[in-house]
Design a protein around this motif. Structure first.
Motif, PDB file in Angstrom:
ATOM      1  N   THR A  27       7.584 114.368  54.410  1.00 31.44           N
ATOM      2  CA  THR A  27       7.767 115.626  53.678  1.00 31.44           C
ATOM      3  C   THR A  27       9.110 115.678  52.964  1.00 31.44           C
ATOM      4  O   THR A  27       9.184 115.974  51.773  1.00 31.44           O
ATOM      5  CB  THR A  27       7.659 116.808  54.656  1.00 31.44           C
ATOM      6  N   ALA A  28      10.171 115.334  53.700  1.00 33.86           N
ATOM      7  CA  ALA A  28      11.498 115.416  53.090  1.00 33.86           C
ATOM      8  C   ALA A  28      11.582 114.513  51.876  1.00 33.86           C
ATOM      9  O   ALA A  28      12.142 114.878  50.840  1.00 33.86           O
ATOM     10  CB  ALA A  28      12.559 115.023  54.107  1.00 33.86           C
ATOM     11  N   LEU A  83      -2.868 116.534  45.221  1.00 33.04           N
ATOM     12  CA  LEU A  83      -3.014 117.550  44.189  1.00 33.04           C
ATOM     13  C   LEU A  83      -1.641 117.989  43.692  1.00 33.04           C
ATOM     14  O   LEU A  83      -1.380 118.051  42.495  1.00 33.04           O
ATOM     15  CB  LEU A  83      -3.794 118.734  44.772  1.00 33.04           C
ATOM     16  N   VAL A  84      -0.762 118.267  44.649  1.00 37.98           N
ATOM     17  CA  VAL A  84       0.578 118.690  44.241  1.00 37.98           C
ATOM     18  C   VAL A  84       1.288 117.562  43.489  1.00 37.98           C
ATOM     19  O   VAL A  84       2.014 117.798  42.524  1.00 37.98           O
ATOM     20  CB  VAL A  84       1.393 119.132  45.484  1.00 37.98           C
ATOM     21  N   ALA A  85       1.032 116.322  43.938  1.00 37.23           N
ATOM     22  CA  ALA A  85       1.671 115.189  43.265  1.00 37.23           C
ATOM     23  C   ALA A  85       1.238 115.112  41.809  1.00 37.23           C
ATOM     24  O   ALA A  85       2.066 114.964  40.911  1.00 37.23           O
ATOM     25  CB  ALA A  85       1.322 113.891  43.987  1.00 37.23           C
ATOM     26  N   PHE A 134       5.425 121.146  48.634  1.00 35.60           N
ATOM     27  CA  PHE A 134       5.416 119.980  49.520  1.00 35.60           C
ATOM     28  C   PHE A 134       5.831 120.364  50.936  1.00 35.60           C
ATOM     29  O   PHE A 134       5.288 119.852  51.912  1.00 35.60           O
ATOM     30  CB  PHE A 134       6.328 118.882  48.979  1.00 35.60           C
ATOM     31  N   LEU A 135       6.798 121.270  51.034  1.00 37.75           N
ATOM     32  CA  LEU A 135       7.216 121.716  52.369  1.00 37.75           C
ATOM     33  C   LEU A 135       6.050 122.382  53.087  1.00 37.75           C
ATOM     34  O   LEU A 135       5.785 122.131  54.265  1.00 37.75           O
ATOM     35  CB  LEU A 135       8.389 122.696  52.249  1.00 37.75           C
ATOM     36  N   LEU A 136       5.330 123.236  52.359  1.00 40.38           N
ATOM     37  CA  LEU A 136       4.212 123.957  52.987  1.00 40.38           C
ATOM     38  C   LEU A 136       3.103 122.990  53.378  1.00 40.38           C
ATOM     39  O   LEU A 136       2.508 123.116  54.458  1.00 40.38           O
ATOM     40  CB  LEU A 136       3.694 125.030  52.035  1.00 40.38           C
ATOM     41  N   VAL A 137       2.844 122.018  52.491  1.00 37.83           N
ATOM     42  CA  VAL A 137       1.832 121.013  52.832  1.00 37.83           C
ATOM     43  C   VAL A 137       2.257 120.276  54.096  1.00 37.83           C
ATOM     44  O   VAL A 137       1.449 120.015  54.993  1.00 37.83           O
ATOM     45  CB  VAL A 137       1.640 120.014  51.664  1.00 37.83           C
ATOM     46  N   GLY A 138       3.547 119.977  54.177  1.00 41.71           N
ATOM     47  CA  GLY A 138       4.058 119.290  55.360  1.00 41.71           C
ATOM     48  C   GLY A 138       3.864 120.121  56.613  1.00 41.71           C
ATOM     49  O   GLY A 138       3.498 119.607  57.673  1.00 41.71           O
ATOM     50  N   MET A 139       4.073 121.429  56.488  1.00 40.87           N
ATOM     51  CA  MET A 139       3.942 122.299  57.659  1.00 40.87           C
ATOM     52  C   MET A 139       2.509 122.331  58.170  1.00 40.87           C
ATOM     53  O   MET A 139       2.257 122.276  59.376  1.00 40.87           O
ATOM     54  CB  MET A 139       4.394 123.722  57.306  1.00 40.87           C
ATOM     55  N   ILE A 140       1.577 122.403  57.227  1.00 36.32           N
ATOM     56  CA  ILE A 140       0.186 122.471  57.685  1.00 36.32           C
ATOM     57  C   ILE A 140      -0.279 121.112  58.192  1.00 36.32           C
ATOM     58  O   ILE A 140      -1.043 121.015  59.150  1.00 36.32           O
ATOM     59  CB  ILE A 140      -0.741 123.042  56.579  1.00 36.32           C
ATOM     60  N   TYR A 141       0.279 120.067  57.620  1.00 34.85           N
ATOM     61  CA  TYR A 141      -0.078 118.724  58.076  1.00 34.85           C
ATOM     62  C   TYR A 141       0.410 118.495  59.501  1.00 34.85           C
ATOM     63  O   TYR A 141      -0.270 117.881  60.325  1.00 34.85           O
ATOM     64  CB  TYR A 141       0.532 117.680  57.138  1.00 34.85           C
ATOM     65  N   ARG A 173      -4.778 116.629  55.486  1.00 34.90           N
ATOM     66  CA  ARG A 173      -4.431 117.379  54.284  1.00 34.90           C
ATOM     67  C   ARG A 173      -5.666 117.584  53.424  1.00 34.90           C
ATOM     68  O   ARG A 173      -5.567 118.015  52.287  1.00 34.90           O
ATOM     69  CB  ARG A 173      -3.366 116.616  53.487  1.00 34.90           C
ATOM     70  N   GLU A 174      -6.824 117.252  53.967  1.00 38.36           N
ATOM     71  CA  GLU A 174      -8.058 117.391  53.200  1.00 38.36           C
ATOM     72  C   GLU A 174      -8.340 118.875  52.973  1.00 38.36           C
ATOM     73  O   GLU A 174      -8.370 119.657  53.933  1.00 38.36           O
ATOM     74  CB  GLU A 174      -9.225 116.791  53.986  1.00 38.36           C
TER      75      GLU A 174
END
Lengths: 519, 509
Positions: A256-257, A317-319, A359-366, A372-373
């Protein structure tokens, strides 16, 4: 205070590295040692952020072009010196860097469980490279920082990344390396030209701005080739279609970082490189290639959005949304008027904040679900209201809703592009719609609907630490959306000066902004 | 004056040495005496000769560096009937040879124990080859140069085959000996032709002669020049004369491979520069010949870079990979040779590169000798998996060397490379520079792949059982320090190199 000011940039650049080395020397064993590492790194970046605020206070937009200058001799026989200084553009990008770093470190507290010592050291080393690249006023020094940045990022992706991390790390490194080596060759050529024209080698930016490079002969004149050598390396970094393929891999595989810093700061290096080096050094060539680059960025905007739409993986998606958003940045820069360029620089800041936040939020849910699907989720709002609010704000900032920072940037870019080329601007405007489509559709599929998947029922909402991570970003989204003039005030004169080197007559954006506010 | 003196027969004043000349000879005499003492010590039987010879070798090399330091700022002196020259240039190279020999000795101590090959003559051979290198760098007579080259080569031939029981080592020694002798013969034939067409074997005289009468650049002269050049291209392992090299490097004991890639290569280049200058390269003598020389070197440089890097991509054995990477680096160094006369820093970027390359490559080979299992097994890429968690400091040192070899700032390899490329741009060799940077982008891949294994993969199988020895650790630390210092403060090294090259230019006039 004067001494402090006159060494502030060097201090700011190398402070993170010094802290990093100190962290390496701490014998960190057990949970207590790990806590020392984490909080040590956090405090280090907070100190750097606090110090960087002094730049904001001390920077006088009406003053000299480059401020806080420092000079020291380095390799005199090749005309290479340690020259640093900032103008309004680098000021804001440095602040973005120092602002993102504590957030990134705070977000890493639970995500990184192995080899913490090296991890925090590399992050701090990366910060030194980034600040150094934004402050360098010597092309060669810029190159050194630019390359030095690759090393920590390579390790961050390669060691703490996902399944295909090695492939992604290698691709990231090689892509950047190929581009930048050609840039290095061009730097040498410029230094030699300076010797021919002025009698001494120099790689200092201000010296090279004065060069007159042969631009006769169209696209492949001397200037055209040199411009391509620079532009290639920046276009890879931005990344511009069709050189973007390293980005989705790097983003998805990075921890994530890593993704946050990559999106937040490293990609900006490309945009920054265009406006600081490529434009003023090769004014005629830039104009020759203008349409070409505007077209590519329009393609990037549309293509990035389309590809993002069909991604099953949120991070991917974010990428791809990054590809699309950075397309706007290049479009704005290559409009070559003050409005577009101002919008582009502003959009660089916005993109850092909103995509970094995503990306931070995606990391949190991951971290909670280890997937991440998008199809795995649905109805998350019911179990994670704070997460939902944060994601909503970041999504809206990303789709450029008025009132958020994204709107200002994209609006100005499209305005600038419209003045430069109506057709391309019209196509690019479609990107705003597509942007809304993929972001909102993703949001809908993840957050709304029935909570079908039993695993999602156990999800816990954001904790205090995570709220602290998101809060500064949320505040920044609104502050930058409501009060952009504070930022414009700092960067406008600098952009004007850089653009006058390209085109003697550049439209003043202030009038336009006032007009917009009047509406 | 001196040239006239050289033409008379025996004169007593040429057989005596002045005070200054004696002082200048001190480093050579010191190393020679040290080698002789070590040789005597190695036959003692009442105690194990291991420690005495090791210590004498280190003292010899260290003392040699010290003695060279003392004379480095002295005036340029000719001695022995203008056969030898003592200038800044030779002193800088002497230090380079002595330091790389010392590092090799340090790295070998534990290594030989591990291999069960702790024979004292190993160190003696290293000392003699170092002496040969020193004499090579200071000789300005092609015959003396040849003798020094043979002194160095013969010692190295035996070192290559030092692992007697190992077939690969034997094969390497045989291959190297046969091909090396052939190259020496070619070189000598070239010397004979040069002598035939100019009447001298002294490289200063050769230059003076063809400068005075350019008509002497006859086909015979050209052929002689070409044969001499081919001899050197063989020694530096430039494509297409590189075939011997990967097998030899793979078969030799790891520390010796390191020594060969640095000391031997530097010695060959040190003389190569003198010889190309004496052939009038870069001067306006016989333009056609000069053009041919330029073009041929150009082709060699490009082929060397491209083939070295491309073949290195396919290697899975670390030693073999570094062998091909060494070919690639020869290619970069040839760029320095090509553009030497065409830029204001002359050949000095090349010297910087040789110093940088010596530091990083020796370092890499010291690390490899620490990692290697018996008979240099366990140097395949997958053997390195997870090294960073097993031996973090060793892995870190290797990372520094690899990044430096790949030319990434802020390391010595980067400093060396950009100085070379900078001078090439100045000399107008843009296509060459573009090829070089693309090749070096390719090289990043195989260097980084080693890092991938060390840092990003989990250890597989049983790791090589090796304890770090104090001596190797010392050598590694020293090389890391030099790699970083040269990278961060290249201007000081460049100044040293410039002084060296200036003394060279004066000498050639």
């Amino acid at each position: 205070m004067e001494w402090f000011d006159s060494h502030l940039l060097t201090g700011l650049t190398f402070l993170p590295l010094v802290f990093g080395v100190l962290l390496l020397l701490i014998p960190a064993k057990g949970t207590q040692g790990k806590a020392i590492l984490k909080y040590g790194a956090l405090i280090a970046t907070l100190v750097v952020f606090a110090a960087s605020l002094q730049l904001w206070n001390g920077f006088n937009a009406a003053g000299d072009e480059f401020q806080f200058r420092e000079a020291a001799s380095w390799i005199p026989s090749l005309g290479v010196n340690y020259l640093v200084g900032i103008d309004g553009i680098s000021l804001l990008l440095i602040l973005l860097t120092t602002f993102m770093m504590p957030i990134v470190i705070l977000a890493s507290f639970t995500t990184v469980e192995t080899r913490e010592k090296e991890y925090y050291f590399l992050l701090l080393m990366l910060q030194t490279g980034m600040i150094g690249a934004f402050t360098a006023l010597d092309t060669f020094l810029f190159y050194v920082f630019w390359e030095a940045m690759l090393i920590p990022m390579y390790f961050l992706i390669g060691i703490w990344g996902g399944k295909d991390r090695i492939y992604a790390a290698m691709k990231f490194f090689l892509y950047t390396m190929v581009g930048s080596l050609l840039m290095l060759t061009a730097i040498f050529y410029l230094a030699y030209q300076h010797k021919l024209q002025f009698g001494s080698f120099s790689t200092a930016v201000v010296d090279l701005y004065k060069l007159k490079i042969d631009a006769t002969g169209g696209y492949f004149s001397t200037q055209g080739i040199l411009f391509i050598a620079f532009a290639l390396s920046f276009a890879i970094k931005v990344p511009l279609f069709p050189l973007h393929t390293w980005l989705p891999d790097a983003h998805v595989q990075a921890p994530t970082a890593g993704s946050v810093i990559l999106a937040g700061v490293l990609l900006k290096m490309g945009g920054y490189g265009f406006i600081r080096f490529a434009f003023p050094l090769f004014p005629q060539a830039v104009q020759q290639y203008q349409i070409f680059f505007m077209l590519l960025s329009a393609i990037a905007i549309i293509y990035g959005a389309w590809v993002a739409t069909i991604q099953p993986d949120i991070k991917k998606l974010v990428a791809y949304s990054s590809v699309s958003h950075m397309g706007y940045v290049v479009l704005g820069l290559f409009s070559m008027n003050a409005i577009g360029a101002t919008g582009a620089v502003y959009q660089m800041l916005n993109h850092g904040i909103s995509t970094g936040g995503l990306f931070l939020l995606v990391g949190m849910i991951y971290e909670r679900r280890h997937t991440r699907e998008i199809s795995e989720f649905g109805g998350i709002t019911k179990v994670m209201p704070l997460f939902a609010i944060s994601l909503m704000i970041m999504t809206l900032s990303s789709v450029a809703l008025p009132g958020t920072n994204g709107f200002i940037g994209e609006f100005l870019i499209l305005l600038g592009a419209w003045k430069a080329n109506m057709g391309i601007a019209a196509i690019s405007t479609l990107g705003v719609i597509f942007g809304a489509v993929y972001m909102l559709w993703m949001f809908q599929r993840v957050m709304f609907g029935p909570l079908k998947n039993p695993e999602n029922k156990k999800l816990t909402d954001l904790g205090l630490r995570e709220v602290l991570v998101m809060l500064p970003l949320i505040v920044a989204v609104f502050v930058m959306g409501v009060a952009p003039n504070a930022f414009f005030g700092k960067m406008e004169p600098s952009i004007q000066k850089l653009l006058t080197r390209v085109q003697p007559v550049a439209a003043a954006p202030v009038a336009m902004l006032q007009e917009r506010k009047g509406n | 004056m001196e040239t006239q003196a050289a033409q008379t027969l025996i004169r007593s004043d040429l057989l005596t040495l002045t005070q200054n000349q004696m002082e200048m000879l001190l480093p050579y005499a010191w190393v020679f005496v040290g080698a002789a003492v070590a040789l005597v010590l190695s036959v003692i039987r009442f105690i194990s000769p291991k420690w005495p010879v090791f210590i004498v070798s280190l003292l010899t090399l260290g003392g040699g560096v010290w003695a060279t330091e003392k004379v480095i700022h002295g005036e340029r002196l000719l001695a022995f009937n203008n056969m030898m020259i003592f200038d800044h240039y030779s002193s800088v190279f002497n230090i380079l040879f002595l330091v790389s020999a010392a590092v090799t000795v340090l790295a070998s101590f534990r290594y030989l124990d591990k291999e069960g090959l702790q024979y004292p003559e190993y160190y003696v051979l290293i000392l003699f080859s170092a002496l040969g290198m020193m004499l090579m760098a200071s000789s300005i007579d092609l015959v003396v140069m040849f003798i020094a080259l043979e002194l160095m080569s013969l010692a190295v031939y035996s070192l290559v085959g030092f692992r007697r029981a190992d077939r690969k080592s034997n094969e390497a020694a045989m291959k190297y000996f046969v091909l090396g002798s052939a190259a020496s013969a070619i070189l000598l034939y070239g010397v004979a032709l040069l002598y035939g067409s100019t009447g001298s074997t002294n490289i200063l005289d050769i230059l003076a002669t063809i400068e005075k009468t350019p008509a002497l650049v006859t086909p015979v002269f050209s052929v002689g020049a070409w044969l001499v050049m081919i001899g050197f291209l063989f020694k530096v392992a430039s494509v297409p004369f590189h075939m011997w090299m990967p097998d030899v490097y793979e078969g030799s004991p790891a520390p010796i491979t390191g020594f060969m890639t640095t000391g031997l290569k530097a010695a060959a280049f040190a003389t190569f520069i003198r010889v190309t200058m004496s052939l009038g390269y870069g001067k306006s003598i016989s333009a056609v010949f000069q053009h041919h020389m330029h073009d041929a070197l150009w082709v060699c440089a490009v082929l060397t870079m491209v083939i070295g890097n491309l073949v290195a991509l396919a290697q899975v054995n670390l030693k073999r990979m570094l062998a091909y990477s060494s070919i690639a680096h020869t290619g970069y160094l040839l760029i320095g040779l090509i553009v030497g006369p065409g830029n204001e820093n002359g050949y000095s970027p090349m010297i910087v590169y040789l110093i940088a390359y010596a530091a990083m490559n020796l370092g890499a080979f010291v690390v490899m000798s620490m990692l290697a299992g018996r008979e240099d097994h366990g140097l395949n890429l997958h053997d390195l998996a997870g090294l960073s968690s097993r031996r973090p400091w060793l892995a870190f040192a290797m990372v520094v060397f690899l990044f430096s070899l790949a030319g990434i700032p802020p390391t010595a390899g980067f400093a060396g490379k950009y100085m070379l490329l900078y001078s090439a741009v100045q000399a107008g060799e843009i296509p060459l520079v573009v090829i070089a940077v693309l090749c070096s982008a390719i090289s990043v891949y195989y260097y980084l792949r080693v890092i991938v294994y060390m840092y990003m993969k989990e250890p597989a199988g049983s790791p090589a059982n090796a304890r770090a020895s104090l001596w190797s650790a010392l050598a590694t630390t020293g090389m890391v320090a030099i790699t970083m210092i040269v990278g961060l403060q290249p201007s000081q090294v460049l100044n040293i190199a410039k002084k060296a090259v200036n003394s060279l230019v004066v000498a050639a006039k």
